[in-house]
Design a protein around this motif. Structure first.
Motif, PDB file in Angstrom:
ATOM      1  N   ALA A 116       0.824  -1.210   0.000  1.00 19.89           N
ATOM      2  CA  ALA A 116       0.000   0.000   0.000  1.00 19.89           C
ATOM      3  C   ALA A 116       0.860   1.263   0.000  1.00 19.89           C
ATOM      4  N   ASP A 117       0.483   2.227  -0.844  1.00 19.60           N
ATOM      5  CA  ASP A 117       1.119   3.546  -0.793  1.00 19.60           C
ATOM      6  C   ASP A 117       0.063   4.609  -0.461  1.00 19.60           C
ATOM      7  N   ILE A 118      -1.032   4.154   0.150  1.00 16.68           N
ATOM      8  CA  ILE A 118      -2.144   5.025   0.542  1.00 16.68           C
ATOM      9  C   ILE A 118      -2.321   4.948   2.050  1.00 16.68           C
ATOM     10  N   ASP A 119      -2.553   6.103   2.683  1.00 15.27           N
ATOM     11  CA  ASP A 119      -2.934   6.127   4.087  1.00 15.27           C
ATOM     12  C   ASP A 119      -4.303   6.796   4.208  1.00 15.27           C
ATOM     13  N   LEU A 120      -4.800   6.927   5.421  1.00 13.32           N
ATOM     14  CA  LEU A 120      -6.143   7.481   5.612  1.00 13.32           C
ATOM     15  C   LEU A 120      -6.294   8.906   5.078  1.00 13.32           C
ATOM     16  N   PRO A 121      -5.328   9.817   5.332  1.00 13.18           N
ATOM     17  CA  PRO A 121      -5.469  11.166   4.777  1.00 13.18           C
ATOM     18  C   PRO A 121      -5.489  11.185   3.247  1.00 13.18           C
ATOM     19  N   THR A 122      -4.699  10.308   2.621  1.00 14.97           N
ATOM     20  CA  THR A 122      -4.683  10.229   1.151  1.00 14.97           C
ATOM     21  C   THR A 122      -6.029   9.754   0.632  1.00 14.97           C
ATOM     22  N   LEU A 123      -6.576   8.728   1.275  1.00 14.12           N
ATOM     23  CA  LEU A 123      -7.882   8.217   0.869  1.00 14.12           C
ATOM     24  C   LEU A 123      -8.947   9.303   0.995  1.00 14.12           C
ATOM     25  N   ALA A 124      -8.919  10.029   2.104  1.00 13.11           N
ATOM     26  CA  ALA A 124      -9.904  11.095   2.323  1.00 13.11           C
ATOM     27  C   ALA A 124      -9.802  12.179   1.257  1.00 13.11           C
ATOM     28  N   ARG A 125      -8.605  12.406   0.770  1.00 12.20           N
ATOM     29  CA  ARG A 125      -8.390  13.439  -0.247  1.00 12.20           C
ATOM     30  C   ARG A 125      -8.885  13.002  -1.616  1.00 12.20           C
ATOM     31  N   LEU A 126      -8.833  11.686  -1.902  1.00 13.91           N
ATOM     32  CA  LEU A 126      -9.100  11.199  -3.255  1.00 13.91           C
ATOM     33  C   LEU A 126     -10.474  10.556  -3.430  1.00 13.91           C
ATOM     34  N   CYS A 127     -11.380  10.768  -2.503  1.00 15.49           N
ATOM     35  CA  CYS A 127     -12.748  10.292  -2.711  1.00 15.49           C
ATOM     36  C   CYS A 127     -13.717  11.262  -2.046  1.00 15.49           C
ATOM     37  N   ASP A 128     -14.993  11.051  -2.295  1.00 16.93           N
ATOM     38  CA  ASP A 128     -16.033  11.935  -1.765  1.00 16.93           C
ATOM     39  C   ASP A 128     -16.711  11.355  -0.538  1.00 16.93           C
ATOM     40  N   VAL A 129     -16.691  10.048  -0.422  1.00 16.09           N
ATOM     41  CA  VAL A 129     -17.226   9.367   0.750  1.00 16.09           C
ATOM     42  C   VAL A 129     -16.582   7.987   0.823  1.00 16.09           C
ATOM     43  N   PHE A 130     -16.276   7.568   2.036  1.00 14.28           N
ATOM     44  CA  PHE A 130     -15.745   6.218   2.234  1.00 14.28           C
ATOM     45  C   PHE A 130     -16.184   5.745   3.606  1.00 14.28           C
ATOM     46  N   TYR A 131     -15.988   4.455   3.860  1.00  6.60           N
ATOM     47  CA  TYR A 131     -16.246   4.025   5.233  1.00  6.60           C
ATOM     48  C   TYR A 131     -15.128   3.157   5.765  1.00  6.60           C
ATOM     49  N   ILE A 132     -14.973   3.260   7.079  1.00  4.38           N
ATOM     50  CA  ILE A 132     -13.959   2.507   7.816  1.00  4.38           C
ATOM     51  C   ILE A 132     -14.654   1.294   8.406  1.00  4.38           C
ATOM     52  N   GLY A 133     -14.287   0.120   7.919  1.00  5.91           N
ATOM     53  CA  GLY A 133     -14.952  -1.100   8.350  1.00  5.91           C
ATOM     54  C   GLY A 133     -14.552  -1.525   9.746  1.00  5.91           C
ATOM     55  N   GLY A 134     -15.537  -1.793  10.578  1.00  3.80           N
ATOM     56  CA  GLY A 134     -15.278  -2.319  11.911  1.00  3.80           C
ATOM     57  C   GLY A 134     -15.621  -3.789  12.029  1.00  3.80           C
ATOM     58  N   THR A 135     -16.693  -4.215  11.368  1.00  2.92           N
ATOM     59  CA  THR A 135     -17.165  -5.592  11.494  1.00  2.92           C
ATOM     60  C   THR A 135     -16.073  -6.610  11.193  1.00  2.92           C
ATOM     61  N   LYS A 136     -15.284  -6.348  10.146  1.00  2.00           N
ATOM     62  CA  LYS A 136     -14.235  -7.284   9.742  1.00  2.00           C
ATOM     63  C   LYS A 136     -12.885  -6.973  10.384  1.00  2.00           C
ATOM     64  N   VAL A 137     -12.817  -5.858  11.107  1.00  2.00           N
ATOM     65  CA  VAL A 137     -11.517  -5.440  11.655  1.00  2.00           C
ATOM     66  C   VAL A 137     -11.638  -5.145  13.152  1.00  2.00           C
ATOM     67  N   GLY A 138     -12.059  -6.154  13.906  1.00  2.00           N
ATOM     68  CA  GLY A 138     -11.952  -6.081  15.351  1.00  2.00           C
ATOM     69  C   GLY A 138     -13.192  -5.712  16.124  1.00  2.00           C
ATOM     70  N   ALA A 139     -14.225  -5.182  15.468  1.00  4.79           N
ATOM     71  CA  ALA A 139     -15.444  -4.786  16.182  1.00  4.79           C
ATOM     72  C   ALA A 139     -16.476  -5.908  16.160  1.00  4.79           C
TER      73      ALA A 139
END
Length: 341
Positions: free
Chosen positions: A186-209
């Protein structure tokens, strides 16, 4: 039985369970007005470096995809996805049930190419009868994809550029976002993702929640009355604190990324074990989903001992299988599989 069937076989990270128990008898308002949810939102804004972001917690991935798409699109709008995209293949027509067509274009190892998207849109509007068709009004991709592949920053920027050209919002499904960001590729982090899309979601169900997804409109660009639309879709939790506590915990001391790295580290060990046994892969995945090709005899020998998914049957009798690691996968399970193989 050793399970590599999916990445949400387990309950929740012990720290989340501890926080839920610790705060259980505290009285807080419902529907996300509690102090835990407010704190979680602020921690996510800091992590994505978007102080103005609108953040809403929904109960699960399918509800999130259907709700966001329905809220963002006009009633006559359609969403563009790849033919292997999750909303096109594995969500029981949830988007269509809300009244929006899913338009599919080719997938390349699970990914959408900016060139394919531009060609589709150019051809669509070159047809003089386009007003008679469902209008493409939004683009959907997932990170990682259904095949565990991830977009580079350049690829994501290319898709975002086409979306801007055609005034279409870009929506990134992040059900497994942590595993994509933690990948060594990966060469993308959270700030980069936020900059390059209009809406996204951070998954919890599959990542520890236990459950829950955090929908992020990074520029404060949530649709009007988004809260009401979420409730209409049955995706709003009355005891919103349950989601707030979980995400507040995941975004404390970098827990979300730390547990995501566990899944990736063990997936790479899993990958190495299959290679040692000369078992080929259907696709090169740098994330927690691995797709070895097994013979019928190999699958029979693992039956009753290892749980995994049959992803695709091949003409020669072999099958593409999926082995998924998670935040909770242990070294012991990897070693046990290695012994069986």
């Amino acid at each position: 039985m050793i399970s590599f069937n999916c990445d949400y076989n387990e309950g929740a990270h012990p720290e989340i369970l501890r926080r839920l128990m610790q705060t259980n008898l505290e009285q807080e308002p419902g529907y996300g007005d509690d102090k835990f949810t407010i704190s979680a939102k602020e921690k996510i804004r800091q992590a994505i470096q978007c102080p103005q972001a609108d953040i809403t917690f929904l109960v699960g991935g399918t509800q999130t995809n259907a709700t966001v798409i329905d809220a963002v699109l006009p009633h006559y709008g359609a969403v563009v996805a790849t033919e292997t995209g999750h909303i096109a293949a594995h969500e029981s027509g949830a988007v269509e049930h809300a009244g929006h067509k899913v338009i599919t274009i080719p997938a390349h190892e699970g990914k959408m190419l900016a060139a394919d998207l531009r060609k589709y849109l150019s051809d669509f509007y070159a047809d003089s009868t386009w007003p008679h068709m469902a209008n493409p009004g939004m683009v959907y991709i997932s990170f990682p994809t259904e095949y565990g592949t991830i977009y580079t920053e350049q690829e994501l920027a290319g898709i975002h550029s086409v979306c801007q050209e055609y005034e279409m919002p870009l929506f990134v499904d992040g059900a497994r976002l942590g595993y994509g960001l933690a990948s060594p590729a990966a060469d993308i982090d959270l700030p980069t993702l936020a900059r390059l899309c209009d809406v996204f979601y951070i998954g919890g169900t599959k990542v520890g929640a236990l459950c829950g997804e955090a929908v992020v409109f990074p520029r404060g660009n949530a649709p009007r009355n988004f809260f009401t639309i979420v409730k209409q879709h049955g995706a709003l939790l009355a005891k919103g604190r349950l989601l707030g506590i979980q995400f507040d915990t995941l975004f404390t001391d970098n827990l979300y990324m730390r547990i995501s790295h566990n899944a990736i580290d063990l997936a790479m060990k899993l990958q190495a074990i299959f290679r040692e046994k000369a078992i080929p892969f259907f696709i090169e995945s740098p994330t927690n989903q691995q797709f070895p090709i097994l013979t019928t005899e190999q699958m029979k020998r693992l039956e009753g001992k290892v749980s995994f998914e049959i992803w695709q049957r091949l003409d020669d009798g072999r099958a593409v299988t999926r082995f998924a690691t998670s935040w909770a996968t242990s070294e012991e399970n990897i070693k046990a599989l290695q012994k069986l193989l």
